[in-house]
Scaffold this motif. Structure first.
Motif, PDB file in Angstrom:
ATOM      1  N   TRP A  64       0.832  -1.192   0.000  1.00 48.22           N
ATOM      2  CA  TRP A  64       0.000   0.000   0.000  1.00 48.22           C
ATOM      3  C   TRP A  64       0.872   1.249   0.000  1.00 48.22           C
ATOM      4  CZ3 TRP A  64       0.285   3.179   4.363  1.00 48.22           C
ATOM      5  CH2 TRP A  64       0.973   2.637   5.446  1.00 48.22           C
ATOM      6  N   CYS A  68      -2.676   6.528  -1.077  1.00 45.92           N
ATOM      7  CA  CYS A  68      -3.653   5.674  -1.771  1.00 45.92           C
ATOM      8  C   CYS A  68      -4.954   5.590  -0.963  1.00 45.92           C
ATOM      9  CB  CYS A  68      -3.035   4.289  -1.958  1.00 45.92           C
ATOM     10  SG  CYS A  68      -4.163   3.001  -2.509  1.00 45.92           S
ATOM     11  N   PRO A  70      -7.948   3.972  -1.508  1.00 40.85           N
ATOM     12  CA  PRO A  70      -8.458   2.626  -1.239  1.00 40.85           C
ATOM     13  C   PRO A  70      -7.609   1.867  -0.219  1.00 40.85           C
ATOM     14  CG  PRO A  70      -8.476   3.061  -3.597  1.00 40.85           C
ATOM     15  CD  PRO A  70      -7.746   4.203  -2.940  1.00 40.85           C
ATOM     16  N   CYS A  71      -6.304   2.135  -0.214  1.00 44.16           N
ATOM     17  CA  CYS A  71      -5.420   1.486   0.766  1.00 44.16           C
ATOM     18  C   CYS A  71      -5.810   1.895   2.184  1.00 44.16           C
ATOM     19  CB  CYS A  71      -3.969   1.880   0.515  1.00 44.16           C
ATOM     20  SG  CYS A  71      -3.313   1.458  -1.099  1.00 44.16           S
ATOM     21  N   GLU A  74      -9.019   0.242   3.402  1.00 45.78           N
ATOM     22  CA  GLU A  74      -8.981  -1.186   3.724  1.00 45.78           C
ATOM     23  C   GLU A  74      -8.171  -1.493   4.985  1.00 45.78           C
ATOM     24  OE1 GLU A  74      -7.163  -3.694   0.715  1.00 45.78           O
ATOM     25  OE2 GLU A  74      -5.218  -2.770   1.017  1.00 45.78           O
ATOM     26  N   ASP A 134      -0.332  -1.978  -9.188  1.00 49.24           N
ATOM     27  CA  ASP A 134      -1.475  -1.218  -8.693  1.00 49.24           C
ATOM     28  C   ASP A 134      -1.519  -1.368  -7.185  1.00 49.24           C
ATOM     29  OD1 ASP A 134      -2.725  -0.399 -11.238  1.00 49.24           O
ATOM     30  OD2 ASP A 134      -3.060  -2.545 -11.518  1.00 49.24           O
ATOM     31  N   SER A 137      -2.353  -3.939  -3.207  1.00 46.96           N
ATOM     32  CA  SER A 137      -2.075  -5.274  -3.744  1.00 46.96           C
ATOM     33  C   SER A 137      -1.769  -6.152  -2.544  1.00 46.96           C
ATOM     34  CB  SER A 137      -0.881  -5.194  -4.695  1.00 46.96           C
ATOM     35  OG  SER A 137      -0.562  -6.459  -5.217  1.00 46.96           O
ATOM     36  N   VAL A 152      -5.699  -7.745  -6.259  1.00 46.64           N
ATOM     37  CA  VAL A 152      -5.384  -6.398  -6.713  1.00 46.64           C
ATOM     38  C   VAL A 152      -6.625  -5.573  -6.431  1.00 46.64           C
ATOM     39  CG1 VAL A 152      -4.779  -4.915  -8.661  1.00 46.64           C
ATOM     40  CG2 VAL A 152      -3.787  -7.204  -8.482  1.00 46.64           C
ATOM     41  N   GLY A 153      -6.443  -4.513  -5.655  1.00 45.79           N
ATOM     42  CA  GLY A 153      -7.584  -3.720  -5.212  1.00 45.79           C
ATOM     43  C   GLY A 153      -7.873  -4.007  -3.757  1.00 45.79           C
ATOM     44  N   PRO A 154      -8.814  -3.260  -3.190  1.00 45.70           N
ATOM     45  CA  PRO A 154      -9.118  -3.393  -1.765  1.00 45.70           C
ATOM     46  C   PRO A 154      -9.646  -4.781  -1.406  1.00 45.70           C
ATOM     47  CG  PRO A 154     -10.152  -1.435  -2.693  1.00 45.70           C
ATOM     48  CD  PRO A 154      -9.601  -2.217  -3.833  1.00 45.70           C
TER      49      PRO A 154
END
Length: 177
Positions: A64, A68, A70-71, A74, A134, A137, A152-154
């Motif tokens: 992260w 970020c 979204p990081c 989460e 991205d 991750s 990959v993504g939240p």
């Protein structure tokens, strides 16, 4: 009653179809096992995170950055999930960020988590881990040290539960979190 003979199918075609059928249904456990991931990093609190020392547990390796969105959203979810499952789960937050250690420490005081974190040196990232394309991750590492899922993504607790349940279908001896 007259029966018509089936047209002859060339042997090479039959062999190719048979091989395709076998490869299609071949279980994942038939593939050679991946070598356990080796990772040792210095944490923000001055300790050492050694992935090999976590064998027997599920490990979440979360990549992260402080910038970020979204990081940041989460992190509390991962932290709560890890805390709830601490008997069989460990985690490491890996910040891919170009900030100083002091800035990172200040950031973590404002955004505490229940697991250790490291500030990755962008000039010399750990060779054992692929650099994220991205963010966020996340890698889910099984109790034997193999990577069983890359997100990959939240992520959240439901995604972690589902990934662990799927991995346990092939390895029921692995602990439930």
């Amino acid at each position: 009653m007259k029966v018509r003979a089936m047209q002859s199918i060339p042997m090479k075609t039959l062999q190719s179809l048979a091989l395709l059928a076998v490869l299609t249904v071949m279980p994942a456990w038939a593939a050679p096992p991946a070598a356990p991931l080796q990772l040792t990093l210095r944490t923000l609190d001055g300790g050492t995170f050694n992935l090999a020392a976590e064998r027997g547990k599920w490990v979440i390796l979360n990549q992260w950055a402080t910038w970020c969105g979204p990081c940041l959203r989460e992190m509390p979810e991962i932290s709560a999930w890890v805390k709830t499952h601490a008997a069989h789960v460990a985690a490491l937050g890996m910040a891919y960020d170009g900030i100083t250690a002091q800035e990172f420490a200040r950031f973590m005081r404002r955004h505490p988590v229940s697991y250790p974190v490291v500030l990755i040196d962008l000039e010399s990232p750990p060779a054992a881990m692929p650099e994220p394309e991205d963010l966020p991750s996340t890698y889910l590492v099984a109790p034997d040290g193999s990577v069983v899922k890359h997100f990959v993504g939240p992520i959240d607790g439901a995604k972690l539960d589902a990934a662990i349940a799927a991995a346990r279908t092939l390895h029921p001896q692995w602990p439930r979190p």
